[in-house]
Design a protein around this motif. Structure first.
Motif, PDB file in Angstrom:
ATOM      1  N   UNK A  40       0.944  -1.421  -0.069  1.00 44.66           N
ATOM      2  CA  UNK A  40      -0.086   0.071  -0.005  1.00 44.66           C
ATOM      3  C   UNK A  40       1.022   1.225   0.036  1.00 44.66           C
ATOM      4  N   UNK A  41       1.953   1.167   0.877  1.00 43.08           N
ATOM      5  CA  UNK A  41       2.740   2.413   0.958  1.00 43.08           C
ATOM      6  C   UNK A  41       3.483   2.704  -0.748  1.00 43.08           C
ATOM      7  N   UNK A  42       4.093   1.612  -1.293  1.00 46.32           N
ATOM      8  CA  UNK A  42       4.595   1.911  -2.551  1.00 46.32           C
ATOM      9  C   UNK A  42       3.964   2.079  -3.623  1.00 46.32           C
ATOM     10  N   UNK A  43       2.506   1.694  -3.404  1.00 42.49           N
ATOM     11  CA  UNK A  43       1.802   1.977  -4.706  1.00 42.49           C
ATOM     12  C   UNK A  43       1.328   3.446  -4.433  1.00 42.49           C
ATOM     13  N   UNK A  44       1.022   3.812  -3.281  1.00 46.73           N
ATOM     14  CA  UNK A  44       0.331   5.125  -3.281  1.00 46.73           C
ATOM     15  C   UNK A  44       1.228   6.150  -3.465  1.00 46.73           C
ATOM     16  N   UNK A  45       2.663   5.910  -2.803  1.00 46.69           N
ATOM     17  CA  UNK A  45       3.824   6.671  -2.942  1.00 46.69           C
ATOM     18  C   UNK A  45       4.144   7.132  -4.497  1.00 46.69           C
ATOM     19  N   UNK A  70       1.233  22.737   7.294  1.00 46.08           N
ATOM     20  CA  UNK A  70       0.790  22.065   5.838  1.00 46.08           C
ATOM     21  C   UNK A  70       0.619  20.374   5.900  1.00 46.08           C
ATOM     22  N   UNK A  71       1.955  19.885   6.324  1.00 47.40           N
ATOM     23  CA  UNK A  71       2.190  18.662   6.504  1.00 47.40           C
ATOM     24  C   UNK A  71       1.195  18.064   7.389  1.00 47.40           C
ATOM     25  N   UNK A  72       1.017  18.565   8.590  1.00 45.10           N
ATOM     26  CA  UNK A  72       0.030  17.913   9.571  1.00 45.10           C
ATOM     27  C   UNK A  72      -1.496  18.258   9.017  1.00 45.10           C
ATOM     28  N   UNK A 131       2.433  10.600   2.496  1.00 44.35           N
ATOM     29  CA  UNK A 131       3.575  11.542   3.053  1.00 44.35           C
ATOM     30  C   UNK A 131       4.892  11.616   2.405  1.00 44.35           C
ATOM     31  N   UNK A 132       5.107  10.127   2.005  1.00 47.86           N
ATOM     32  CA  UNK A 132       6.358  10.080   1.250  1.00 47.86           C
ATOM     33  C   UNK A 132       6.589  10.733   0.010  1.00 47.86           C
ATOM     34  N   UNK A 164       7.718  17.521  -1.627  1.00 47.67           N
ATOM     35  CA  UNK A 164       6.885  18.427  -2.330  1.00 47.67           C
ATOM     36  C   UNK A 164       6.694  19.919  -1.499  1.00 47.67           C
ATOM     37  N   UNK A 165       6.408  19.422  -0.362  1.00 46.34           N
ATOM     38  CA  UNK A 165       6.288  20.669   0.616  1.00 46.34           C
ATOM     39  C   UNK A 165       7.354  21.457   0.996  1.00 46.34           C
TER      40      UNK A 165
END
Length: 191
Positions: free
Chosen positions: A7-12, A37-39, A147-148, A153-154
């Motif tokens: 799930x992490x890899x696919x969404x990142x 912004x990140x929170x 988040x990764x 980007x932020x």
């Protein structure tokens, strides 16, 4: 744990060049306050993906396993094709201005939550939760993937985004989605 890592890899990968990543860039450029912004992105993603994963889990209770297998498999294949269509950020400056009365955190939370509705990563979360029987690990994994992709980007804004091979990243993501869709079918019928 497999569900979490996948799930992490696919969404990142899916988030690279996605409209919500572009929105994160825009918000970072506008407000120049990365921590709130990140929170806000984190909380909006947890809620959005948590609800999406719950929907994916619920779908498994109302649709028979054979029909669900085809829906999930074809959903992953459709996601592969969708990954090949580049996202564009509509004119969000007006939206940011509309929500700025809620401050950096509030505007980011609202805009990110709304932008994520019907987005590739939200639909991927529904499909992953339907594929794997783990609401917690899928939600945690897709949230970490977001988040990764969005934290850099932020923090570095357009400087990093312009150097990433977005087209290649989208093709790799498409290949992963296609592989999962086909593998899900093959695993059911041949293994």
């Amino acid at each position: 744990m497999h569900e979490f890592l996948l799930s992490t890899a696919i969404v990142a990968l899916a988030e690279m060049g996605d409209k919500t990543q572009l929105l994160a860039l825009l918000l970072a450029a506008r407000y120049q306050k990365p921590i709130p912004i990140l929170i806000a992105i984190l909380l909006a993603t947890i809620i959005n993906h948590g609800l999406s994963a719950a929907l994916g889990q619920w779908i498994t209770t109302v649709i028979g396993p054979d029909v669900l297998l085809w829906i999930v498999s074809l959903g992953f294949i459709a996601m592969a094709l969708w990954m090949l269509v580049p996202d564009e950020l509509d004119d969000e400056s007006e939206s940011i201005h509309k929500w700025q009365r809620y401050g950096v955190f509030g505007a980011t939370f609202i805009l990110f939550f709304l932008a994520e509705i019907g987005d590739k990563t939200q639909i991927a979360t529904v499909a992953l939760a339907a594929r794997f029987d783990s609401l917690l690990w899928v939600t945690a994994g897709t949230t970490l993937g977001m988040m990764i992709a969005n934290a850099p980007a932020v923090f570095v804004g357009n400087k990093l985004a312009n150097k990433l091979p977005i087209s290649l990243i989208h093709k790799i993501s498409a290949l992963i989605f296609l592989t999962i869709g086909i593998w899900t079918l093959l695993q059911h019928y041949f293994f």
